[in-house]
Design a protein around this motif. Structure first.
Motif, mmCIF file in Angstrom:
data_model
loop_
_atom_site.group_PDB
_atom_site.id
_atom_site.type_symbol
_atom_site.label_atom_id
_atom_site.label_comp_id
_atom_site.label_asym_id
_atom_site.label_seq_id
_atom_site.Cartn_x
_atom_site.Cartn_y
_atom_site.Cartn_z
ATOM 1 N N LEU A 44 97.197 -10.254 -56.671
ATOM 2 C CA LEU A 44 96.949 -8.897 -57.154
ATOM 3 C C LEU A 44 98.095 -8.415 -58.039
ATOM 4 N N SER A 45 99.318 -8.812 -57.707
ATOM 5 C CA SER A 45 100.468 -8.326 -58.459
ATOM 6 C C SER A 45 100.729 -9.155 -59.701
ATOM 7 N N SER A 46 99.992 -10.285 -59.890
ATOM 8 C CA SER A 46 100.258 -11.159 -61.012
ATOM 9 C C SER A 46 99.545 -10.720 -62.278
ATOM 10 N N ASP A 47 98.690 -9.749 -62.196
ATOM 11 C CA ASP A 47 97.957 -9.262 -63.363
ATOM 12 C C ASP A 47 98.858 -8.343 -64.170
ATOM 13 N N PRO A 48 99.341 -8.764 -65.343
ATOM 14 C CA PRO A 48 100.282 -7.937 -66.103
ATOM 15 C C PRO A 48 99.664 -6.671 -66.649
ATOM 16 N N ASP A 49 98.354 -6.667 -66.792
ATOM 17 C CA ASP A 49 97.701 -5.505 -67.383
ATOM 18 C C ASP A 49 97.336 -4.454 -66.347
ATOM 19 N N GLY A 50 96.858 -4.882 -65.165
ATOM 20 C CA GLY A 50 96.364 -3.901 -64.200
ATOM 21 C C GLY A 50 96.898 -4.044 -62.805
ATOM 22 N N GLY A 51 97.863 -4.932 -62.586
ATOM 23 C CA GLY A 51 98.346 -5.177 -61.225
ATOM 24 C C GLY A 51 98.903 -3.945 -60.559
ATOM 25 N N ALA A 52 99.785 -3.213 -61.254
ATOM 26 C CA ALA A 52 100.407 -2.024 -60.671
ATOM 27 C C ALA A 52 99.355 -0.972 -60.361
ATOM 28 N N ASN A 53 98.423 -0.782 -61.292
ATOM 29 C CA ASN A 53 97.366 0.200 -61.062
ATOM 30 C C ASN A 53 96.480 -0.196 -59.901
ATOM 31 N N ASP A 54 96.192 -1.499 -59.789
ATOM 32 C CA ASP A 54 95.358 -1.972 -58.681
ATOM 33 C C ASP A 54 96.044 -1.767 -57.348
ATOM 34 N N ARG A 55 97.344 -2.033 -57.289
ATOM 35 C CA ARG A 55 98.080 -1.851 -56.044
ATOM 36 C C ARG A 55 98.116 -0.373 -55.661
ATOM 37 N N ALA A 56 98.335 0.494 -56.658
ATOM 38 C CA ALA A 56 98.361 1.932 -56.382
ATOM 39 C C ALA A 56 96.993 2.409 -55.906
ATOM 40 N N SER A 57 95.935 1.915 -56.556
ATOM 41 C CA SER A 57 94.580 2.296 -56.143
ATOM 42 C C SER A 57 94.283 1.801 -54.735
ATOM 43 N N TYR A 58 94.766 0.598 -54.420
ATOM 44 C CA TYR A 58 94.554 0.051 -53.082
ATOM 45 C C TYR A 58 95.259 0.891 -52.033
ATOM 46 N N ARG A 59 96.509 1.303 -52.311
ATOM 47 C CA ARG A 59 97.229 2.166 -51.375
ATOM 48 C C ARG A 59 96.506 3.494 -51.201
ATOM 49 N N ASP A 60 96.024 4.045 -52.318
ATOM 50 C CA ASP A 60 95.284 5.304 -52.251
ATOM 51 C C ASP A 60 94.047 5.156 -51.378
ATOM 52 N N SER A 61 93.319 4.047 -51.570
ATOM 53 C CA SER A 61 92.089 3.859 -50.806
ATOM 54 C C SER A 61 92.381 3.720 -49.315
ATOM 55 N N LEU A 62 93.486 3.072 -48.981
ATOM 56 C CA LEU A 62 93.866 2.956 -47.572
ATOM 57 C C LEU A 62 94.185 4.324 -46.981
ATOM 58 N N GLN A 63 94.919 5.138 -47.737
ATOM 59 C CA GLN A 63 95.272 6.471 -47.251
ATOM 60 C C GLN A 63 94.026 7.318 -47.056
ATOM 61 N N TYR A 64 93.132 7.299 -48.046
ATOM 62 C CA TYR A 64 91.895 8.069 -47.920
ATOM 63 C C TYR A 64 91.088 7.606 -46.717
ATOM 64 N N SER A 65 91.044 6.295 -46.499
ATOM 65 C CA SER A 65 90.301 5.765 -45.352
ATOM 66 C C SER A 65 90.903 6.248 -44.039
ATOM 67 N N GLN A 66 92.220 6.279 -43.971
ATOM 68 C CA GLN A 66 92.888 6.758 -42.757
ATOM 69 C C GLN A 66 92.569 8.230 -42.507
ATOM 70 N N TYR A 67 92.624 9.046 -43.557
ATOM 71 C CA TYR A 67 92.343 10.468 -43.399
ATOM 72 C C TYR A 67 90.872 10.691 -43.044
ATOM 73 N N ALA A 68 89.989 9.934 -43.677
ATOM 74 C CA ALA A 68 88.557 10.076 -43.383
ATOM 75 C C ALA A 68 88.284 9.772 -41.917
ATOM 76 N N HIS A 69 88.930 8.729 -41.407
ATOM 77 C CA HIS A 69 88.736 8.349 -40.001
ATOM 78 C C HIS A 69 89.309 9.412 -39.070
ATOM 79 N N ALA A 70 90.517 9.869 -39.357
ATOM 80 C CA ALA A 70 91.179 10.850 -38.483
ATOM 81 C C ALA A 70 90.438 12.177 -38.468
ATOM 82 N N LEU A 71 89.931 12.593 -39.628
ATOM 83 C CA LEU A 71 89.278 13.895 -39.740
ATOM 84 C C LEU A 71 87.785 13.844 -39.466
ATOM 85 N N GLY A 72 87.230 12.640 -39.437
ATOM 86 C CA GLY A 72 85.802 12.509 -39.175
ATOM 87 C C GLY A 72 84.944 13.004 -40.317
ATOM 88 N N VAL A 73 85.391 12.754 -41.552
ATOM 89 C CA VAL A 73 84.644 13.213 -42.721
ATOM 90 C C VAL A 73 84.415 12.044 -43.673
#
Length: 202
Positions: A44-73
């Motif tokens: 994932l980090s080897s993509d010079p064009d989108g690796g950083a964006n993909d990693r940031a999006s992945y972290r965001d998706s994990l955070q949203y998933s955690q909040y969705a689970h905790a809040l039940g929404v």
């Protein structure tokens, strides 16, 4: 579609990494087995064009998933993460009339603390005073962070306030359970819902 595939691959990699880290290394191996499962994050980090964006999006998706689970929404992944995180941190705080700390808070105390922490906005301390300062919004146009107000019938004063999250769910401090997430479709809240309001933010 590409991002979804990458998210799935990354999730699989994390699961494999966890498995290998938990398993003892074979006696014949001098290198940690966990290293064998690290190729997907490297990919994932080897993509010079989108690796950083993909990693940031992945972290965001994990955070949203955690909040969705905790809040039940169910989240759209576009909601204010600071608000979701702060509300999550307050979940389970007991109800205490006239207070606004994590040792105990009433409904307006909870709302004022969240808005101060997330937006730096100082709201009026009572739900009635808050209502006088907000911009009214239609129920079907509510957005994450809007305030929801309740009263016990026509002509009765506002007695309760909460913070709208999404999909008909709102966070509030209830006398019978403290800070929690409830649905506007529950009979009690559906019956007593009065109006929604939006706080001006710079």
């Amino acid at each position: 579609m590409k991002n979804r595939i990458l998210y799935c691959l990354a999730a699989a990699s994390l699961a494999l990494s966890f498995f290998f880290e938990q398993a003892p290394a074979p006696a014949t191996s001098g290198a940690p087995v966990a290293a064998e499962a690290s190729f997907l994050p490297d990919f994932l980090s080897s993509d010079p064009d989108g690796g950083a964006n993909d990693r940031a999006s992945y972290r965001d998706s994990l955070q949203y998933s955690q909040y969705a689970h905790a809040l039940g929404v169910k989240l759209e992944y576009t909601e204010d993460k600071d608000l979701l995180r702060t509300v999550t941190d307050w979940l389970g705080t007991p109800y205490r009339f006239g207070s606004n700390t994590k040792r105990g808070t009433d409904c307006s105390g909870f709302v004022t603390r969240v808005f101060k922490e997330v937006y730096g906005i100082t709201l009026q301390r009572s739900s009635r005073s808050m209502f006088e300062k907000v911009q009214r919004v239609a129920k079907d146009e509510m957005q994450t962070g809007d305030l929801v107000f309740f009263r016990r019938g026509p002509g009765q004063p506002i007695y309760h306030v909460g913070i709208y999250l999404t999909s008909g769910k709102f966070a509030h401090s209830a006398t019978n359970g403290g800070v929690m997430v409830s649905s506007l479709n529950q009979a009690y809240y559906h019956r007593n819902f009065y109006a929604a309001g939006r706080v001006a933010r710079n």
